[in-house]
Design an enzyme around this catalytic site. Structure first.
Site, PDB file in Angstrom:
ATOM      1  N   SER A 193      12.399 -13.975   4.660  1.00 54.01           N
ATOM      2  CA  SER A 193      12.483 -13.548   3.266  1.00 54.01           C
ATOM      3  C   SER A 193      13.333 -14.502   2.429  1.00 54.01           C
ATOM      4  CB  SER A 193      13.024 -12.116   3.206  1.00 54.01           C
ATOM      5  OG  SER A 193      12.938 -11.582   1.917  1.00 54.01           O
ATOM      6  N   ASP A 215      10.956 -14.820  -4.044  1.00 54.65           N
ATOM      7  CA  ASP A 215      11.731 -15.298  -2.898  1.00 54.65           C
ATOM      8  C   ASP A 215      10.785 -15.934  -1.888  1.00 54.65           C
ATOM      9  OD1 ASP A 215      10.503 -13.036  -1.886  1.00 54.65           O
ATOM     10  OD2 ASP A 215      12.250 -12.391  -0.724  1.00 54.65           O
ATOM     11  N   ASP A 239       9.199 -15.156   0.809  1.00 52.64           N
ATOM     12  CA  ASP A 239       7.942 -14.535   1.237  1.00 52.64           C
ATOM     13  C   ASP A 239       7.278 -13.753   0.117  1.00 52.64           C
ATOM     14  OD1 ASP A 239       9.806 -12.463   1.224  1.00 52.64           O
ATOM     15  OD2 ASP A 239       8.916 -11.447   2.949  1.00 52.64           O
ATOM     16  N   ASP A 255       7.990 -11.139  -1.660  1.00 53.13           N
ATOM     17  CA  ASP A 255       8.008  -9.686  -1.825  1.00 53.13           C
ATOM     18  C   ASP A 255       9.116  -9.242  -2.779  1.00 53.13           C
ATOM     19  OD1 ASP A 255      10.211 -10.092  -0.178  1.00 53.13           O
ATOM     20  OD2 ASP A 255       9.637  -8.593   1.314  1.00 53.13           O
TER      21      ASP A 255
END
Length: 447
Positions: A103, A242, A244, A246
């Site tokens: 992440s 960010d 990834d 999400d």
């Protein structure tokens, strides 16, 4: 049995260090494969996505080996956002989805997140069962039942087309100049292409991943780079994702940041006006600002708080039948559209409000006045239990007494890093600094 391997968002750690080693990923893949093949039938599939970290290649191959060894057929998506894995797991009728990502963390870290066949992240109970399988002898498939692996070249395109369907029919982004910061991460191609196809003039930032620059001075945890681009290009708005994708942060035309709380406030108020906010309730974590709670109360709406972690937000939403939730950190969960936080789709909803109202980003990005909040982190070593120290507990009790009626205090261990997080809110900023400082000092002494 308690979970020892899984944290608040899957399994995480430093690459090539337990538990983020190739050996462990192979066993974890085998355990997850066995968990989803308990009925013994042959037709099982799993989709695997990843972000742009160098270690993703190693973990992807190891997971594939483990999963195919238990008879799972593996579909490899390559670099795609985490919400794309949730979407494609369900869309492709897979039994399991896997996202390889840490992440917002630096490139040295990595993680493995699992999604069930419904596209939602696995429950604590499911993760406990996988850990139990992992702890024993994992039954492998017979040679004739070993799974196959296949590359899916259009996974990103499928997600992009779906993301565009969440933007209101009849609206376009023509005339809007948008900075999109993809954090050199998983959405480095998907996000700019979606915005361009909807009509925006796109200024891409953080779209040159090299394996080690993910989240490096860019993205939702470092908005300065995008803010500079907004001002330099005279952009109307900035969207910061960010690693990834999400999470999202929104920047107005001056570069000022709107966090997840402000985005949720805007959407909750708008959806309530339209009769779309299920149960008149927004679900957020204990970290969300008191100002958000007061904003909702003034509109006859309710804030339901959960433990930190978007998975707990989603679980509460599903239990209560609610359709909007998220975190101050930028996870915005809209179950009408996605099974997990989706930074791109949340950004599209903000842009839709700009297009619909013809108001500047600054008029939409600050719905409420925040209560002063302070958050400080204290790193601790392996085996350390600083919050159990009597001296720390005494300082915390004193701080709670001092804040009584004027603010609130939250002390917790991070679920993804070896950190104690000390957060407080109070209208009196002097008192706020005093109580946070005293607790941080006590924790540091205990560490």
């Amino acid at each position: 049995m308690t979970r020892t391997l899984f944290g608040t968002d899957g399994v995480r750690g430093r690459a090539n260090t337990y538990p983020m080693t190739a050996e462990m990923a192979l066993r974890l893949g085998a355990a997850a494969g066995r968990f989803f093949r308990r009925d013994g039938t042959a037709a099982h599939r799993v989709v695997i996505g990843k972000d742009t970290r160098l270690s993703g290649y190693m973990l992807e191959n190891a997971l594939t080996a483990g999963l195919t060894s238990t008879g799972m057929n593996v579909l490899l998506l390559g670099p795609v956002p985490t919400p794309a894995v949730g979407f494609l797991t369900r869309s492709m009728r897979a039994d399991l989805g896997v996202m390889i990502s840490a992440s917002h963390n630096p490139h040295q870290d990595n993680g493995i997140k699992f999604f069930g066949p419904d596209g939602f992240k696995l429950s604590d109970d499911a993760e406990r069962e996988i850990e139990a399988i992992l702890a024993g002898e994992i039954a492998l498939a017979q040679p004739q039942n070993i799974g196959r692996a296949k590359r899916i070249d259009d996974g990103r395109g499928r997600y992009q087309e779906y993301a565009k369907t969440t933007f209101p029919v009849g609206l376009r982004l023509d005339g809007l100049k948008v900075v999109i910061d993809c954090a050199n991460g998983a959405a480095y191609r998907a996000a700019p292409e979606v915005l361009w196809e909807l009509g925006a003039e796109v200024i891409p930032v953080g779209v040159a991943p090299n394996g080690t620059n993910i989240n490096d001075r860019c993205g939702s945890t470092y908005t300065q780079t995008a803010a500079e681009a907004v001002v330099a290009h005279g952009a109307d708005v900035g969207i910061c994702l960010d690693g990834d994708a999400d999470r999202v942060m929104i920047l107005d035309q001056t570069g000022k940041v709107a966090d997840g709380d402000q985005i949720m406030a805007l959407l909750a108020a708008r959806w309530a006006e339209e009769g779309r906010l299920h149960g008149g309730t927004l679900v957020a974590t204990v970290m969300s600002n008191l100002g958000l709670e007061r904003f909702l109360e003034r509109r006859g709406l309710r804030l339901e708080r959960t433990n930190v972690g978007d998975r707990y937000v989603v679980e509460a939403m599903r239990r209560g039948g609610f359709n909007l939730g998220g975190e101050q950190s930028g996870h915005i969960v809209m179950t009408d559209y996605a099974t997990t936080g989706d930074g791109l789709i949340a950004g599209l909803q903000f842009l839709a409000e700009m297009a619909r109202t013809e108001q500047p980003a600054s008029a939409l990005a600050q719905s409420f006045q925040t209560v002063p909040q302070m958050l400080k982190n204290v790193r601790y070593g392996a085996g350390s239990q600083p919050l159990a120290a009597a001296a720390v507990q005494a300082v915390i009790a004193d701080a709670e007494a001092r804040l009584q009626g004027s603010g609130r205090l939250l002390i917790r261990k991070s679920g993804t890093e070896p950190l104690v997080r000390v957060m407080a809110e109070c209208e009196d900023e002097v008192l706020l600094a005093e109580v946070v400082g005293s607790i941080v000092a006590a924790v540091e002494a205990a560490v």
